[in-house]
Design a protein around this motif. Structure first.
Motif, PDB file in Angstrom:
ATOM      1  N   ASN A 442       0.819  -1.215   0.000  1.00 12.78           N
ATOM      2  CA  ASN A 442       0.000   0.000   0.000  1.00 12.78           C
ATOM      3  C   ASN A 442       0.854   1.266   0.000  1.00 12.78           C
ATOM      4  OD1 ASN A 442      -2.454  -1.245  -0.185  1.00 12.78           O
ATOM      5  ND2 ASN A 442      -2.853  -1.269   2.021  1.00 12.78           N
ATOM      6  N   VAL A 443       2.055   1.208   0.568  1.00 12.91           N
ATOM      7  CA  VAL A 443       2.961   2.358   0.496  1.00 12.91           C
ATOM      8  C   VAL A 443       3.414   2.561  -0.944  1.00 12.91           C
ATOM      9  CG1 VAL A 443       5.199   3.265   1.199  1.00 12.91           C
ATOM     10  CG2 VAL A 443       3.733   2.150   2.886  1.00 12.91           C
ATOM     11  N   LEU A 461      -4.159   2.495  10.016  1.00 15.88           N
ATOM     12  CA  LEU A 461      -2.775   2.095  10.287  1.00 15.88           C
ATOM     13  C   LEU A 461      -2.497   0.657   9.880  1.00 15.88           C
ATOM     14  CD1 LEU A 461      -0.100   3.074  11.431  1.00 15.88           C
ATOM     15  CD2 LEU A 461      -0.894   2.448  13.716  1.00 15.88           C
ATOM     16  N   GLY A 462      -3.443  -0.242  10.154  1.00 22.79           N
ATOM     17  CA  GLY A 462      -3.245  -1.651   9.826  1.00 22.79           C
ATOM     18  C   GLY A 462      -3.089  -1.917   8.340  1.00 22.79           C
ATOM     19  N   GLU A 463      -3.541  -0.978   7.491  1.00 22.09           N
ATOM     20  CA  GLU A 463      -3.429  -1.157   6.042  1.00 22.09           C
ATOM     21  C   GLU A 463      -1.991  -1.021   5.566  1.00 22.09           C
ATOM     22  OE1 GLU A 463      -6.109   1.518   4.108  1.00 22.09           O
ATOM     23  OE2 GLU A 463      -7.759   1.081   5.505  1.00 22.09           O
ATOM     24  N   TYR A 464      -1.106  -0.527   6.439  1.00 23.37           N
ATOM     25  CA  TYR A 464       0.291  -0.313   6.067  1.00 23.37           C
ATOM     26  C   TYR A 464       1.227  -1.166   6.930  1.00 23.37           C
ATOM     27  CZ  TYR A 464      -1.851   3.570   3.666  1.00 23.37           C
ATOM     28  OH  TYR A 464      -2.656   4.326   2.845  1.00 23.37           O
ATOM     29  N   SER A 489      -3.035   2.432  21.845  1.00 22.68           N
ATOM     30  CA  SER A 489      -4.211   2.062  21.052  1.00 22.68           C
ATOM     31  C   SER A 489      -4.159   0.591  20.637  1.00 22.68           C
ATOM     32  CB  SER A 489      -4.297   2.935  19.793  1.00 22.68           C
ATOM     33  OG  SER A 489      -3.242   2.616  18.895  1.00 22.68           O
ATOM     34  N   GLU A 490      -5.333   0.037  20.362  1.00 27.41           N
ATOM     35  CA  GLU A 490      -5.426  -1.329  19.870  1.00 27.41           C
ATOM     36  C   GLU A 490      -4.806  -1.458  18.486  1.00 27.41           C
ATOM     37  OE1 GLU A 490      -9.477  -2.518  19.933  1.00 27.41           O
ATOM     38  OE2 GLU A 490      -9.673  -2.431  22.133  1.00 27.41           O
ATOM     39  N   GLU A 491      -4.950  -0.408  17.674  1.00 35.09           N
ATOM     40  CA  GLU A 491      -4.404  -0.447  16.313  1.00 35.09           C
ATOM     41  C   GLU A 491      -2.881  -0.593  16.354  1.00 35.09           C
ATOM     42  OE1 GLU A 491      -8.334   1.610  16.098  1.00 35.09           O
ATOM     43  OE2 GLU A 491      -6.591   1.702  17.430  1.00 35.09           O
ATOM     44  N   TRP A 492      -2.242   0.108  17.301  1.00 38.77           N
ATOM     45  CA  TRP A 492      -0.789   0.006  17.451  1.00 38.77           C
ATOM     46  C   TRP A 492      -0.403  -1.404  17.902  1.00 38.77           C
ATOM     47  CZ3 TRP A 492       3.600   2.670  16.521  1.00 38.77           C
ATOM     48  CH2 TRP A 492       4.749   2.344  17.240  1.00 38.77           C
TER      49      TRP A 492
END
Length: 535
Positions: A442-443, A461-464, A489-492
């Protein structure tokens, strides 16, 4: 506006930090309203510094560039619309076959009622966000009210028409300085008698017509003497002189030195961009005046303490104060830093070279700066040593990073999360280009194939996700607070690099730059961090 219809096609609100950018080219007519922030904007050939409550317009096909000032979050509204020619029965007596925007003047529109314009723009945004079918007539009504406030109406100020036209004539003369420009031709463009044109031109520019053209030609010759190896005859013809001997006499008359001698003498340089200040310092050339970043000033604290370098910060300088310094031989800036009026003021101090910001990479910029300082050989030696360090570093990091693994660069600046590719510093040029490490898919597709950076939300964030994460955090309180919240955060916690203990955090001040000095220090920190880690 009676010969044409104006159909609103969309409104986009854009907000962000220093890397906020407009689309590279306008697809439709548009108004661009700056609600907050400052920096520089370029629309086609027009360039200007911008601040809050400013309004600009563009035509389809215009190139668009936006460079917010460091530390200045920007909020703007891009209002797109189509212009439709009305049938003659609807056009009314004012019908015309011309381009209606021809009478709009320069790309900045004067706001007599900025508060009302701001309220109308926000009302448009709110109505369009509502999305209901019945708001169509409401938004068109608001849009026409906005146009009525900001668009110049034909015939307004007709008594001042020649004076108003002189701005276009002066702009034409600046652009066509190398052409034959007989006074009669320009007087006809202004719609005045040649004798009146002479007086009006001096009143508009503060200079006589002949001197004005000569000064532009010699200033352009200055730039070519400094940036090319062209012969004096080639330079003379390029700037509008057929005879190199007449050109040499004119150059000496204005500059005080013959062009051949000027070209060879050592140069004193004012550097108004921190990336170029760093390039000069890297080859041992200390400019008497230079733009710095806080990190760069700490790195060269000794030169500052000795008074050898008078600093200012974040590429923002007071041109008036430059005049108080001993006159340099060259002023350096990048090509998106100042508008044309400011460039003219700088050229009034010394020959000014604007090095391309987007179209040259950091190595090319470094070489160009060193060439101007007479330090080309030192720059080549520096780059050779850097390349050798890269090869050595690649061997060392190969023990920690498999070539099949992916690396993500994530920056936190204030409350913004930004993903970077292989441009715009942040060590992307080292990790992705010099080391040849892989970016997440995705980057590659969304960042590297686009603007080179991307603002993302926490939920994205999870997409990268990547095997390694390089986290760049700026030192201000807002950035530190955002980083703290992110790490809770949970995403981290769901990121692969976080779970595997392969997150490397770096200082935003150091990793901001892509100049030689910053790059060298970034390389050292990257190798040290990776070498000290264990798989």
């Amino acid at each position: 506006m009676s010969s044409f219809g104006y159909h609103l096609t969309g409104l986009v609100r854009m907000a962000g930090g220093p890397e906020l950018r407009l689309p590279p080219r306008a697809e439709r007519h548009a108004l661009i309203f700056i609600a907050e922030g400052s920096g520089r904007i370029a629309i086609g050939r027009y360039g200007s510094s911008f601040g809050p409550m400013k309004l600009y317009w563009c035509r389809p096909g215009d190139e668009l560039k936006l460079h917010p000032a460091p530390g200045q979050p920007v909020c703007l509204y891009r209002i797109s619309f189509d212009i439709i020619r009305l049938p003659s029965s609807e056009a009314g007596p004012a019908g015309s076959d011309g381009d209606p925007t021809a009478s709009w003047g320069v790309r900045e529109l004067t706001l007599v009622h900025p508060g009302k314009v701001s309220r109308l723009v926000r009302a448009l945004d709110a109505a369009l966000r509502g999305g209901a079918a019945h708001v169509f007539f409401q938004v068109q009504s608001l849009f026409y009210e906005l146009l009525h406030l900001v668009v110049p109406r034909p015939g307004a100020g007709a008594g001042c028409e020649p004076a108003a036209r002189m701005e276009d004539v002066v702009a034409y003369a600046r652009e066509h300085y190398a052409d034959e420009l007989p006074r009669g031709k320009l007087a006809a463009m202004a719609g005045v008698h040649p004798d009146h044109f002479t007086r009006l031109f001096r009143k508009t520019t503060g200079s006589g017509y002949v001197d004005f053209i000569a000064n532009i030609r010699i200033a352009k010759a200055h730039e070519r003497l400094l940036t090319t190896k062209d012969s004096l005859l080639e330079i003379a013809r390029h700037v509008g002189y057929k005879d190199e001997f007449y050109f040499s006499r004119k150059f000496k008359q204005i500059v005080g030195t013959a062009p051949a001698i000027y070209r060879k003498k050592p140069k004193s340089i004012f550097s108004l961009a921190s990336i170029y200040t760093a390039g000069l310092l890297a080859v041992g050339h200390v400019p008497p005046v230079g733009s710095m970043t806080p990190w760069l000033s700490r790195r060269y604290d000794g030169a500052l303490r000795q008074g050898a370098l008078k600093p200012f910060y974040w590429d923002t300088c007071d041109i008036g104060q430059l005049k108080e310094q001993p006159r340099p031989d060259i002023i350096l800036c990048h090509d998106m830093q100042f508008d044309e009026a400011q460039m003219d003021r700088l050229r009034g101090i010394a020959p000014t070279i604007a090095i391309p910001f987007d179209s040259m990479d950091w190595r090319e910029q470094f070489a160009a700066v060193a060439e101007l300082a007479g330090e080309a050989a030192n720059a080549r030696d520096w780059l050779d040593r850097y390349d050798a360090r890269i090869e050595s570093a690649k061997v060392r990091i190969a023990r920690q990073v498999d070539r099949r693994e992916t690396v993500l660069i994530l920056e936190i600046w204030s409350d913004e999360l930004m993903v970077y590719g292989d441009t715009y510093g942040r060590a992307g040029h080292i990790l992705y280009r010099s080391f040849g490490l892989a970016a997440p898919r995705n980057v590659r597709e969304r960042v590297m194939a686009g603007t080179g950076y991307l603002h993302i939300g926490l939920e994205q964030l999870g997409e990268y996700d990547a095997d390694l994460l390089f986290l760049i955090v700026h030192e201000d309180k807002a950035s530190r607070r955002t980083a703290s919240l992110l790490k809770r955060s949970e995403e981290w916690s769901a990121l692969r690099a976080v779970q595997d203990g392969r997150v490397y955090e770096f200082d935003g001040g150091l990793f901001y730059g892509c100049d030689p000095v910053s790059t060298e220090a970034q390389l050292q920190q990257i190798v040290r961090s990776l070498s000290e880690s264990s798989r």
